[in-house]
Design a protein around this motif. Structure first.
Motif, PDB file in Angstrom:
ATOM      1  N   TYR A  80      91.021  16.501  51.128  1.00 41.20           N
ATOM      2  CA  TYR A  80      89.983  16.446  50.100  1.00 41.20           C
ATOM      3  C   TYR A  80      89.341  17.814  49.969  1.00 41.20           C
ATOM      4  N   VAL A 106      83.327  17.277  48.906  1.00 38.66           N
ATOM      5  CA  VAL A 106      82.911  16.371  49.985  1.00 38.66           C
ATOM      6  C   VAL A 106      81.549  16.799  50.517  1.00 38.66           C
ATOM      7  N   PHE A 133      87.412  12.328  45.236  1.00 38.38           N
ATOM      8  CA  PHE A 133      87.471  13.759  45.479  1.00 38.38           C
ATOM      9  C   PHE A 133      88.833  14.290  45.055  1.00 38.38           C
ATOM     10  N   TYR A 154      89.706  18.719  53.778  1.00 39.10           N
ATOM     11  CA  TYR A 154      89.298  17.812  54.854  1.00 39.10           C
ATOM     12  C   TYR A 154      90.300  16.679  54.965  1.00 39.10           C
ATOM     13  N   GLN A 189      91.794  13.331  54.844  1.00 43.70           N
ATOM     14  CA  GLN A 189      91.390  12.224  53.976  1.00 43.70           C
ATOM     15  C   GLN A 189      91.009  10.975  54.757  1.00 43.70           C
ATOM     16  N   VAL A 207      87.476  11.412  56.272  1.00 45.57           N
ATOM     17  CA  VAL A 207      86.426  11.338  55.251  1.00 45.57           C
ATOM     18  C   VAL A 207      86.260   9.893  54.793  1.00 45.57           C
TER      19      VAL A 207
END
Length: 130
Positions: free
Chosen positions: A21, A26, A60, A69, A71, A74
């Protein structure tokens, strides 16, 4: 209960050669989540509170061949945020409550203490207001 510090202290594994992401997107959304959770703790309304529906609807953009990041990490945090918002440990989908009002501070104490005799002042002190 999820706290603002819980969200602030999360560190996601970076991705580079697989989908991740977008970090800025984020981070921006999580800033709003932190503000919402702090508002729930302090009672001061957040400027743009996040609801459980917002968490479900957020999407995102993906990154590949640049750092992003992880996924799954997150998404796992967003699941915790959504559940926390749903169960009322933060703000709900209802409109924010009116902020608390505070009484005015008490008036200042008198300059002299009642019952005490003031020392005599000379004409120069009275003229200068001392």
């Amino acid at each position: 209960m999820l706290t603002p510090e819980d969200v602030l202290n999360v560190q996601f594994a970076p991705t580079k050669f697989r989908d991740g992401y977008d970090q800025d997107a984020v981070d921006d959304f999580l800033d709003r989540v932190v503000a919402t959770l702090r508002a729930a703790q302090t009672g001061v309304p957040a400027a743009a509170p996040v609801t459980a529906a917002d968490v479900e609807a957020v999407r995102f953009s993906s990154t590949r061949f640049r750092e992003g990041y992880d996924q799954e990490q997150v998404d796992a945090l967003l699941d915790r945020v959504r559940e926390s918002l749903r169960h009322g440990s933060a703000v709900s989908d209802a409109p924010p409550a009116t902020p608390a009002t505070f009484d005015a501070p008490p008036p200042p104490a008198p300059a002299t203490t009642p019952g005490l005799i003031e020392p005599p002042r000379g004409w120069l002190q009275r003229l200068l207001g001392r």
